[in-house]
Write a protein that holds these residues in place. Sequence first.
Motif, PDB file in Angstrom:
ATOM      1  N   UNK A  22       4.835   7.012  -4.505  1.00 34.10           N
ATOM      2  CA  UNK A  22       3.936   7.030  -3.291  1.00 34.10           C
ATOM      3  C   UNK A  22       3.916   5.538  -2.573  1.00 34.10           C
ATOM      4  N   UNK A  23       3.826   4.628  -3.299  1.00 33.25           N
ATOM      5  CA  UNK A  23       3.701   3.263  -2.958  1.00 33.25           C
ATOM      6  C   UNK A  23       5.118   2.975  -2.003  1.00 33.25           C
ATOM      7  N   UNK A  24       6.310   3.309  -2.759  1.00 32.83           N
ATOM      8  CA  UNK A  24       7.573   2.911  -2.088  1.00 32.83           C
ATOM      9  C   UNK A  24       7.595   3.792  -0.745  1.00 32.83           C
ATOM     10  N   UNK A  39       5.225   4.497   1.445  1.00 32.30           N
ATOM     11  CA  UNK A  39       4.464   3.836   2.336  1.00 32.30           C
ATOM     12  C   UNK A  39       4.938   2.265   2.842  1.00 32.30           C
ATOM     13  N   UNK A  40       5.640   1.773   1.781  1.00 32.94           N
ATOM     14  CA  UNK A  40       6.216   0.593   2.303  1.00 32.94           C
ATOM     15  C   UNK A  40       7.749   0.486   2.364  1.00 32.94           C
ATOM     16  N   UNK A  41       8.483   0.262   1.211  1.00 39.31           N
ATOM     17  CA  UNK A  41       9.868  -0.100   1.504  1.00 39.31           C
ATOM     18  C   UNK A  41      10.737   1.094   2.082  1.00 39.31           C
ATOM     19  N   UNK A  42      10.381   2.284   1.869  1.00 47.95           N
ATOM     20  CA  UNK A  42      11.149   3.641   2.413  1.00 47.95           C
ATOM     21  C   UNK A  42      10.690   3.850   3.628  1.00 47.95           C
ATOM     22  N   UNK A  43       9.389   3.385   3.949  1.00 49.14           N
ATOM     23  CA  UNK A  43       8.804   3.742   5.314  1.00 49.14           C
ATOM     24  C   UNK A  43       8.837   5.291   5.781  1.00 49.14           C
ATOM     25  N   UNK A 102       6.348   7.553   5.698  1.00 55.39           N
ATOM     26  CA  UNK A 102       4.772   7.877   5.387  1.00 55.39           C
ATOM     27  C   UNK A 102       4.633   9.468   5.033  1.00 55.39           C
TER      28      UNK A 102
END
Lengths: 287, 342, 260
Positions: free
Chosen positions: A243-245, A247-251, A253
């Motif tokens: 989930x974190x990925x 919302x951040x690196x993979x963009x 959402x």
Amino acid sequence: MNEAATPWQKARRLLVTVGPGALWLTVFVLVPSLLILLASLLSRSSTGSLAPPWGLHNYVRFFTEPLFWEIVGRSLWIGWWATVLTVLMGYPLAFYIAAHRYKQVLLLLVVIPFFTNFLIRVYAWIILLQREGAVNAVITAFGLPPADLFPSTFAVYLATVYTFLPFLVLPLYAAVERIDWSQLEAAYDLGATPVRGFWEAIFPQTLPGLFAGFLLTFIPAVGTFVIADLLGGGKITLIGNLIQQQFTSAQNWAFGAAVSMILMVMVLLGLWLYARTQGERGLDELV
Amino acid sequence: MKKWLALLVLIPLLTACPKQGASELRVYNWSDYMPEEVIKGFEEREKVKVVLDTYDDPEAMISKLEAGGDTEYDLIIVSDYLIGQLARKGTIRELDKSKIPNLANLGPEFANPAFDPESKHSVVYQWGTTGLVYREDLVKGPVDSWAVLFDPAKSVGSFLLLTEMREQMGAALRYLGESVNTTDPAVLEKVKGLLIDAKRRSQGFAGGTDAVQQVLGGNAAVAVAYSGDAFRAMEENDKVKYVIPAEGGTRWTDSLAVLSKSPNAELAYKFINYLLEPEVAAQVSNGIGYGTPVPAALPMIEAKDNPVIYPPAEVQQKLEFLADLGPDLDAFNAVWAEVKAR
Amino acid sequence: MPVKRLLAAYSWLVFAFLYLPIAVIVVLSFNESRFGVNWTGFSLKWYEALLENRRIGEYLGNTLVVAFTSTLVSTVLGTLLAMGIVRYRFRLRSFLRYLLYVPVVVPDVVMGISLLLLFDTVRDGIGWPRLSLFTIILAHISFQIAYVTLVVRARLMLLDPALEEAARDLGADNWRTFWEVTLPLTWPGVVSGALLAFSLSLDDFVVTFFTSGSGSTTLPLYIYGKVKTGITPEIHALSTLMVGATILILALGALFWRRR
């Protein structure tokens, strides 16, 4: 509860007790959750923002890739065993604290370590467990070869138990403190062995606290990933990482929102099923 | 009692309400990544206040800006490979170069970097390299090539990979003799194979400072690391060495950019211009220990002869910037997700 | 009784486990070495560095304002909510019971981003609230409230409603019944919930990160932000002082208790 209460009195009592909290949860929990639900039905635009078309494609993607199932399974597995270990550690502790003369002091002693920063505590474990660290210094002093304690699954479990111990001990303590010990004596009078006496007279009384503590440990433990990242060498991907990925690196959402909806539904459905199956025993209220 | 409780809640809530002055520059940066005296110097010269806020993960920071946090800051300091994405989304503005006369102070290699041609949206703040850090007393052979990670036959001991996707994939690409910015699917497939194999043999992934700390603690003999972290570790233990592999590596930068919705862009330009003054640039590099993009500052820099921070010219030639890949970044993301999950 | 001794021994072992990392932190705060991997000599330089750091005091202040305010509000709201849920039957009661688990389940990053989107939307509409300590407090209360309610509820489920009935039969009004019967009996649950809420707020990074604005940096934000240059033992010195101060206050409190 009070039979004499008029509907108006009842409404007023509800308004005072449930009202503010329910309003808060609606504005700051329910509304954002609906935002997540909406986001999970959207797609990712070429610049990485949320955009139409709407659809269930994010959910389809999750359920059709076995990789994701692997991640969910692994998260549940690690969360479960970490919680079991936490219970083994925290259950006796709650009894000891509740029976102690200075129980308030001991209770504070449980939380004081958590007034230091999480990251600093995790680094302290790394320093203890690393190859040239304190624990290995003790091991080698006994003439044994140094152990690979970090990074390892062992280190992940250790730090997870460490992190969530207060989540189990605090609610459990609140319940244990209220135990009616005369029931144990009654059981003894009826000829029960100590083990049986505990199991039948004491354990059921701790259930509300144990259940609350169990959930407050298990649910976050399934979703956590920073511990696994730092102490497991970043080799273990858990659902929280996924989930974190997004919302951040993979963009992405939309996909991240879908995965968190799945996590949410999984947990709530589990609780609901539990309540349904326990209904006749009155244990459904625990949920 | 009730009144008393209400008061107890109200006082902190009132003090928690923001007070914002017009002459305030709001900078978003890592913690302790800008010396206090540099900030003080600017505050005194311009008679303004500089508010510093900190983040830990540049990608999470971008997500925050996108979700509505972008009116909160004037100036951000962010990793080079994210500049393109921020510019395309319009989160950062095109720089008005007439307001930054000191741009002329930038070294030629920093005036037109691959990640932001002609420095249209960003100005380099600090730079460094990515290479291998190792403990002389723990390695079993020479450390001079990325092969110590990717070729089991050339392994010299336990090793750690870097958590940064572009950097770690870049290392594998250089090992294959490709540019760090290659998007050829066949090559990326090979990279995936290399990384999955390396991950299985490795001690895992670690971030920059973590990696160096683990090498110091003997958990790994070799680690992919940043020059600045390696530099500090070498001061701690003289058995620690840093090398840029023969195949070459990346030159990374942290760059300054002004947000499109910056409430105080004029001041942000003044601050960028200030940071490009040779004396100030030297102060920055002496304070935090990374490379300066301002050649005129070099004579005033203590570490100017240290090859870890300022590699010799022949090594610098083998360094590459991480370019903005645009939509092709997805291919990198997909490979990385596989590597992390397997 | 051997069982009692065994329990005591086991419990103190658990306490030792809890304080082992704290001991490491204390030792490292006096270590000369920057990376703290090996002991290189005794030094007070990290305490000096801490004193010279002109920002850290402000960050600590922000952290404490957020922690105390949010804990106070969430404990009051959560305790009342728990009482209502346990005592009364009403429509949407079971919905509310499940809603309570949402803040516990939702990953931090999702909670942070969704709250930020909410604040941003509202601010676009009515020009308020700006991201600040205030929005951080709102966000913290939102997850704390669930933890407090769940902990207090576990306690309330063990209480006999007949006690309150008895108080009312003796002529006490609702307010008096609450203050003199219900609250004292619930107190251990309230304290447990508040402690949990407090330590959650003090340590929260991700939700704070997304809901903070300029000038509202908290200690966790500062500490995590040091990944770039490395966490220095300055933070260990600060942690040592914080734990030391808490234990000192605790010891003084215990002494005061005994006197009474």
